[in-house]
Design a protein around this motif. Sequence first.
Motif, mmCIF file in Angstrom:
data_model
loop_
_atom_site.group_PDB
_atom_site.id
_atom_site.type_symbol
_atom_site.label_atom_id
_atom_site.label_comp_id
_atom_site.label_asym_id
_atom_site.label_seq_id
_atom_site.Cartn_x
_atom_site.Cartn_y
_atom_site.Cartn_z
ATOM 1 N N MET A 65 0.018 -20.878 24.778
ATOM 2 C CA MET A 65 -1.225 -21.718 25.905
ATOM 3 C C MET A 65 -1.022 -23.205 24.735
ATOM 4 O O MET A 65 -2.122 -23.829 24.859
ATOM 5 N N ASP A 66 -0.178 -23.487 23.647
ATOM 6 C CA ASP A 66 0.092 -24.723 23.120
ATOM 7 C C ASP A 66 0.817 -25.395 23.935
ATOM 8 O O ASP A 66 0.272 -27.053 23.652
ATOM 9 N N LEU A 67 1.106 -25.157 25.268
ATOM 10 C CA LEU A 67 1.879 -25.990 26.732
ATOM 11 C C LEU A 67 1.217 -27.161 26.071
ATOM 12 O O LEU A 67 1.602 -28.180 27.180
ATOM 13 N N PRO A 68 -0.287 -27.003 27.179
ATOM 14 C CA PRO A 68 -0.629 -28.279 28.380
ATOM 15 C C PRO A 68 -1.058 -29.205 27.015
ATOM 16 O O PRO A 68 -0.735 -30.617 26.702
ATOM 17 N N THR A 71 0.406 -32.787 26.627
ATOM 18 C CA THR A 71 -0.242 -34.062 26.369
ATOM 19 C C THR A 71 0.388 -34.809 25.836
ATOM 20 O O THR A 71 -0.360 -35.919 25.635
ATOM 21 N N LYS A 72 0.747 -34.405 24.499
ATOM 22 C CA LYS A 72 0.830 -34.894 23.122
ATOM 23 C C LYS A 72 2.103 -36.027 23.261
ATOM 24 O O LYS A 72 1.947 -37.241 23.476
ATOM 25 N N MET A 73 2.923 -35.403 24.077
ATOM 26 C CA MET A 73 4.527 -35.852 24.035
ATOM 27 C C MET A 73 4.194 -37.045 25.009
ATOM 28 O O MET A 73 4.823 -38.330 25.022
ATOM 29 N N GLY A 74 3.129 -36.939 25.985
ATOM 30 C CA GLY A 74 3.041 -38.325 27.127
ATOM 31 C C GLY A 74 2.368 -38.986 26.691
ATOM 32 O O GLY A 74 2.444 -40.082 26.735
ATOM 33 N N LEU A 75 1.023 -38.540 25.909
ATOM 34 C CA LEU A 75 0.955 -40.015 25.426
ATOM 35 C C LEU A 75 1.432 -40.848 24.122
ATOM 36 O O LEU A 75 1.247 -41.986 24.622
ATOM 37 N N ILE A 76 2.484 -40.254 23.578
ATOM 38 C CA ILE A 76 3.310 -40.527 22.719
ATOM 39 C C ILE A 76 4.421 -41.402 23.887
ATOM 40 O O ILE A 76 4.604 -42.856 23.730
ATOM 41 N N LEU A 105 -6.374 -48.652 21.734
ATOM 42 C CA LEU A 105 -6.951 -47.581 22.283
ATOM 43 C C LEU A 105 -5.937 -46.411 23.143
ATOM 44 O O LEU A 105 -6.574 -45.259 23.010
ATOM 45 N N MET A 106 -4.770 -46.743 23.586
ATOM 46 C CA MET A 106 -3.986 -45.531 23.500
ATOM 47 C C MET A 106 -3.859 -45.192 22.920
ATOM 48 O O MET A 106 -3.227 -43.825 22.342
ATOM 49 N N TRP A 107 -3.330 -45.116 21.066
ATOM 50 C CA TRP A 107 -3.266 -45.044 20.070
ATOM 51 C C TRP A 107 -4.340 -44.494 19.565
ATOM 52 O O TRP A 107 -3.770 -42.659 19.120
ATOM 53 N N PHE A 108 -5.139 -44.388 19.528
ATOM 54 C CA PHE A 108 -6.619 -43.972 19.023
ATOM 55 C C PHE A 108 -7.594 -44.100 19.531
ATOM 56 O O PHE A 108 -8.883 -43.429 18.849
ATOM 57 N N GLY A 109 -7.690 -44.386 20.344
ATOM 58 C CA GLY A 109 -9.201 -44.591 21.515
ATOM 59 C C GLY A 109 -8.959 -42.492 22.422
ATOM 60 O O GLY A 109 -10.421 -42.202 22.079
#
Length: 143
Positions: A95-98, A102-107, A139-143
């Motif tokens: 269940m933690d995969l999405p 998402t975290k890896m994509g945003l980083i 905004l990308m890092w903290f928004g």
Amino acid sequence: MKPFFDFFGESPVGVWLRESQVWFPLFEMLHLAGLGVLLGSIVLLNARFFGLGLRRESVSEVAEDLAPWTRLSLVVMAISGFMLFCAKAPDLGGMDLPVFLTKMGLIALGVAFHYAVQVPMARKQSFGVGRLAAAVSLLMWFG
């Protein structure tokens, strides 16, 4: 994808870290320290684009001075993150995969934006568009 995560989770490194009461927290601490340095360097560069602080240095000088810290933090985060990934891989196969993806994509998006947009703007001393890019970055890092 479960076999992929199981491979890393059942690797000697994954088992060792999952069972360790010392090494897992140490790698987690290194990972968070790397994140702090990365975000600190990005905030400082963005602040300089807005004319806040470090006014004795040009934007390009600030970017150049922060570059080794940014690179070092990315290396520390990549190595420690891989170790943490191995330890937590069995959890990520479910269940933690999405959340993880998402975290890896945003980083990745934030780092790509930093190197593809902000660093070139800093070299060109582009203040008008640089301020917009700084706002987008924050905004990308903290928004």
